[in-house]
Design a protein around this motif. Structure first.
Motif, PDB file in Angstrom:
ATOM      1  N   GLY A  20       0.785  -1.236   0.000  1.00 49.93           N
ATOM      2  CA  GLY A  20       0.000   0.000   0.000  1.00 49.93           C
ATOM      3  C   GLY A  20       0.813   1.280   0.000  1.00 49.93           C
ATOM      4  N   ILE A  21       2.118   1.172  -0.148  1.00 47.43           N
ATOM      5  CA  ILE A  21       2.963   2.366  -0.230  1.00 47.43           C
ATOM      6  C   ILE A  21       2.592   3.118  -1.500  1.00 47.43           C
ATOM      7  CG2 ILE A  21       5.344   3.195  -0.394  1.00 47.43           C
ATOM      8  CD1 ILE A  21       4.623   1.889   2.310  1.00 47.43           C
ATOM      9  N   LYS A  22       2.574   4.457  -1.450  1.00 46.93           N
ATOM     10  CA  LYS A  22       2.103   5.266  -2.577  1.00 46.93           C
ATOM     11  C   LYS A  22       3.216   5.760  -3.500  1.00 46.93           C
ATOM     12  CE  LYS A  22      -2.137   5.146  -1.169  1.00 46.93           C
ATOM     13  NZ  LYS A  22      -2.969   4.122  -1.666  1.00 46.93           N
ATOM     14  N   ALA A  23       4.455   5.831  -3.023  1.00 49.72           N
ATOM     15  CA  ALA A  23       5.551   6.357  -3.843  1.00 49.72           C
ATOM     16  C   ALA A  23       6.882   5.958  -3.225  1.00 49.72           C
ATOM     17  CB  ALA A  23       5.466   7.873  -3.964  1.00 49.72           C
ATOM     18  N   GLY A  27      16.815   8.446  -2.323  1.00 52.12           N
ATOM     19  CA  GLY A  27      17.587   9.418  -1.558  1.00 52.12           C
ATOM     20  C   GLY A  27      19.087   9.269  -1.722  1.00 52.12           C
ATOM     21  N   CYS A  28      19.511   8.481  -2.677  1.00 58.11           N
ATOM     22  CA  CYS A  28      20.930   8.248  -2.921  1.00 58.11           C
ATOM     23  C   CYS A  28      21.201   8.444  -4.412  1.00 58.11           C
ATOM     24  CB  CYS A  28      21.291   6.832  -2.487  1.00 58.11           C
ATOM     25  SG  CYS A  28      22.992   6.378  -2.813  1.00 58.11           S
ATOM     26  N   LEU A  34      19.957   2.302 -11.105  1.00 59.39           N
ATOM     27  CA  LEU A  34      19.473   0.929 -11.010  1.00 59.39           C
ATOM     28  C   LEU A  34      18.007   0.770 -11.388  1.00 59.39           C
ATOM     29  CD1 LEU A  34      21.101  -0.160  -7.631  1.00 59.39           C
ATOM     30  CD2 LEU A  34      21.863  -0.707  -9.949  1.00 59.39           C
ATOM     31  N   VAL A  35      17.268   1.840 -11.388  1.00 57.21           N
ATOM     32  CA  VAL A  35      15.832   1.740 -11.624  1.00 57.21           C
ATOM     33  C   VAL A  35      15.399   2.811 -12.619  1.00 57.21           C
ATOM     34  CG1 VAL A  35      15.229   3.191  -9.641  1.00 57.21           C
ATOM     35  CG2 VAL A  35      13.598   1.552 -10.483  1.00 57.21           C
ATOM     36  N   ASP A  36      14.485   2.435 -13.510  1.00 56.00           N
ATOM     37  CA  ASP A  36      13.924   3.387 -14.465  1.00 56.00           C
ATOM     38  C   ASP A  36      12.864   4.192 -13.725  1.00 56.00           C
ATOM     39  OD1 ASP A  36      12.786   4.814 -16.511  1.00 56.00           O
ATOM     40  OD2 ASP A  36      12.359   3.083 -17.773  1.00 56.00           O
ATOM     41  N   THR A  37      13.166   5.446 -13.427  1.00 52.02           N
ATOM     42  CA  THR A  37      12.261   6.273 -12.625  1.00 52.02           C
ATOM     43  C   THR A  37      10.984   6.642 -13.365  1.00 52.02           C
ATOM     44  OG1 THR A  37      13.383   8.310 -13.292  1.00 52.02           O
ATOM     45  CG2 THR A  37      14.164   7.232 -11.279  1.00 52.02           C
ATOM     46  N   ILE A  44       8.183   7.338  -8.697  1.00 51.92           N
ATOM     47  CA  ILE A  44       9.518   7.365  -8.093  1.00 51.92           C
ATOM     48  C   ILE A  44      10.064   8.777  -8.182  1.00 51.92           C
ATOM     49  CG2 ILE A  44      11.886   6.513  -8.254  1.00 51.92           C
ATOM     50  CD1 ILE A  44      10.797   3.868  -9.116  1.00 51.92           C
ATOM     51  N   TYR A  45      10.443   9.318  -7.045  1.00 51.19           N
ATOM     52  CA  TYR A  45      11.009  10.660  -6.971  1.00 51.19           C
ATOM     53  C   TYR A  45      12.507  10.542  -6.770  1.00 51.19           C
ATOM     54  CZ  TYR A  45       6.142  11.883  -6.507  1.00 51.19           C
ATOM     55  OH  TYR A  45       4.800  12.016  -6.738  1.00 51.19           O
TER      56      TYR A  45
END
Length: 80
Positions: A20-23, A27-28, A34-37, A44-45
């Motif tokens: 249930g996390i929204k976003a 922070g690094c 590593l991830v396609d934002t 993803i911020y």
């Protein structure tokens, strides 16, 4: 090593989405490698991108103002 790290991060994002996390906030500075934002199950911020955009806006004299919304402004304004 990078491929394993990409898979691990994608698995973590998928698991927290199911909780249930929204976003996600990266922070690094290295995590965005590593991830396609732009293509993920959650918004993803990327803090590096947000800070870089804010620096450019500051240098160019742009300000986040609700009367003149900017697509580069990451601030959400609410009426009091």
């Amino acid at each position: 090593m990078k491929r394993d790290s990409e898979r691990t991060l994608k698995t973590i994002i998928t698991e927290i989405d199911q909780q249930g996390i929204k976003a996600v906030v990266l922070g690094c500075t290295e995590l965005s490698m590593l991830v396609d934002t732009k293509a993920n199950v959650l918004p993803i911020y990327d803090s590096t991108e947000i800070h870089a955009d804010a620096g450019v806006d500051w240098i160019l004299g742009m300000q986040c103002n609700p009367a003149w919304p900017s697509p580069r402004c990451h601030t959400t304004f609410t009426e009091a």
